[in-house]
Design an enzyme around this catalytic site. Sequence first.
Site, PDB file in Angstrom:
ATOM      1  N   CYS A 288       3.611   1.906  -2.831  1.00 28.18           N
ATOM      2  CA  CYS A 288       3.989   3.032  -1.974  1.00 28.18           C
ATOM      3  C   CYS A 288       5.402   2.773  -1.506  1.00 28.18           C
ATOM      4  O   CYS A 288       5.902   1.657  -1.616  1.00 28.18           O
ATOM      5  CB  CYS A 288       3.050   3.135  -0.768  1.00 28.18           C
ATOM      6  SG  CYS A 288       3.245   4.693   0.141  1.00 28.18           S
TER       7      CYS A 288
ATOM      8  N   CYS B 223       6.325   8.260   2.183  1.00 25.48           N
ATOM      9  CA  CYS B 223       5.755   7.523   1.044  1.00 25.48           C
ATOM     10  C   CYS B 223       6.511   7.726  -0.265  1.00 25.48           C
ATOM     11  O   CYS B 223       6.123   7.193  -1.308  1.00 25.48           O
ATOM     12  CB  CYS B 223       4.299   7.933   0.861  1.00 25.48           C
ATOM     13  SG  CYS B 223       3.317   7.692   2.345  1.00 25.48           S
TER      14      CYS B 223
ATOM     15  N   LYS C  71      -7.725   9.527  -0.065  1.00 21.62           N
ATOM     16  CA  LYS C  71      -7.147   8.972   1.154  1.00 21.62           C
ATOM     17  C   LYS C  71      -6.857  10.123   2.108  1.00 21.62           C
ATOM     18  O   LYS C  71      -6.164  11.077   1.758  1.00 21.62           O
ATOM     19  CB  LYS C  71      -5.863   8.225   0.811  1.00 21.62           C
ATOM     20  CG  LYS C  71      -5.097   7.739   2.020  1.00 21.62           C
ATOM     21  CD  LYS C  71      -3.968   6.827   1.607  1.00 21.62           C
ATOM     22  CE  LYS C  71      -3.107   6.456   2.791  1.00 21.62           C
ATOM     23  NZ  LYS C  71      -1.980   5.593   2.392  1.00 21.62           N
TER      24      LYS C  71
ATOM     25  N   LYS D 181     -10.789   6.093   1.759  1.00 20.20           N
ATOM     26  CA  LYS D 181     -10.088   5.506   2.891  1.00 20.20           C
ATOM     27  C   LYS D 181      -9.816   6.559   3.946  1.00 20.20           C
ATOM     28  O   LYS D 181      -9.335   7.636   3.582  1.00 20.20           O
ATOM     29  CB  LYS D 181      -8.769   4.926   2.378  1.00 20.20           C
ATOM     30  CG  LYS D 181      -7.837   4.457   3.455  1.00 20.20           C
ATOM     31  CD  LYS D 181      -6.591   3.949   2.839  1.00 20.20           C
ATOM     32  CE  LYS D 181      -5.664   3.544   3.955  1.00 20.20           C
ATOM     33  NZ  LYS D 181      -4.370   3.184   3.465  1.00 20.20           N
TER      34      LYS D 181
HETATM   35  C1  PBG Z   1       0.630   3.558   2.881  1.00 18.81           C
HETATM   36  C2  PBG Z   1      -0.590   2.941   3.448  1.00 18.81           C
HETATM   37  C3  PBG Z   1      -1.119   3.145   4.733  1.00 18.81           C
HETATM   38  C4  PBG Z   1      -2.255   2.342   4.814  1.00 18.81           C
HETATM   39  C5  PBG Z   1      -2.376   1.672   3.607  1.00 18.81           C
HETATM   40  N1  PBG Z   1      -1.356   2.081   2.774  1.00 18.81           N
HETATM   41  C6  PBG Z   1      -0.583   3.926   5.861  1.00 18.81           C
HETATM   42  C7  PBG Z   1      -0.478   5.384   5.771  1.00 18.81           C
HETATM   43  O1  PBG Z   1      -0.858   6.021   4.800  1.00 18.81           O
HETATM   44  O2  PBG Z   1       0.036   5.947   6.738  1.00 18.81           O
HETATM   45  C8  PBG Z   1      -3.157   2.229   6.009  1.00 18.81           C
HETATM   46  C9  PBG Z   1      -4.027   1.021   6.053  1.00 18.81           C
HETATM   47  C10 PBG Z   1      -4.654   0.759   7.359  1.00 18.81           C
HETATM   48  O3  PBG Z   1      -4.580   1.568   8.312  1.00 18.81           O
HETATM   49  O4  PBG Z   1      -5.247  -0.316   7.486  1.00 18.81           O
HETATM   50  N2  PBG Z   1       1.365   2.619   2.153  1.00 18.81           N
END
Ligand code: PBG
Length: 337
Positions: free
Chosen positions: A117, A127, A204, A257
């Site tokens: 990312c 991102c 996600k 997620k």
């Molecule tokens: C983005 C990413 C996020 C998380 C994992 N990868 C943050 C987002 O999307 O804002 C969140 C993981 C967590 O809250 O433990 N690279």
Amino acid sequence: MNRRPRRLRFSPAIRRLVRETRVEADRLIYPLFVTDASDEPRPVASMPGVCQWPVERIAAEAEAAAELRIPALLLFGIPATKDPMGSGGFAERGVVQRAVREIKRAVPDLLVFTDVCLCEYTDHGHCGLLAGSTPDLRRPGLPEGYLLNDESVEVLGRVAVSQAEAGADGLAPSAMLDGMVAGIRSALDSRGFGHLPVLSYSAKFASGFYGPFREAAQGAPRKGDRSTHQMDPANAREALKESALDVEEGADALMVKPALAYLDVIAATRARFPDLPLAAYNVSGEYAMVKAAAERGWLEERRAVLEILTAIRRAGADLVITYHAKDAARWLAEERR
Ligand code: PBG
């Protein structure tokens, strides 16, 4: 019909015998933050027990995890400097690239997955690439600040290849862009990395439970949010569509997620895609809630954590990505003794 189900709960031994779901260290993935912005481990205030590790110290933490039988890590990088293109994400001597080399040298059998990312590497905290953020990225038809899809996928392909060159065992793209898995797959294949799996964050959600992660990974958007690419928490059917697209694009494993508020999505994904391993990400906010309540003595941490991990497995996740991994692995080993 047997009307006395309590017979099967009479003793610890019989409860153990009929237990339907088990949590094992073998199922856990331990997320780690590695930083180029500090020489000392920096505790993350909103995630007690979690640190940002300098590259020189990361191998020791990886060894500690491996000793507890945790099979895999998921690495996030915090670079010393950021720019609109997120170029630290695909630098040969980038923070994650160096950390992967250190870990693979120290503990070759421990799997190292890397987050693919740009949010930790872009100065705007998004991102991928944003419309209007550089002269080359002017897109008259799109609102200023819109996350550009195909341009970003192209950069993510470079990130994945550079992580693979550093020795990553698998790539975990988390940006929720359209065509991201296919783009990364073809970038990897064309550079000789056809053997590396893509563990896609296939469903996600745009979640309030990522709050502490944004402190931990220092990747909060300066302005705006992630609602044009991450999913609406209200949509479960759409989550199955997102996963179906990732399967078509060649994802080797799927992910839901966050985990706890989405157990129904985990169950539905497991039912719809029985052939693929399914991971669930027990995210930072879920971790922080347990830690905060336990610190106040409002709940028993060990019991709550093992119950949460069991529930995520029971819903249908094969693998759980969790900041509790080391504690959980230790408790599980104690229970076996
Ligand atoms: C983005 C990413 C996020 C998380 C994992 N990868 C943050 C987002 O999307 O804002 C969140 C993981 C967590 O809250 O433990 N690279």
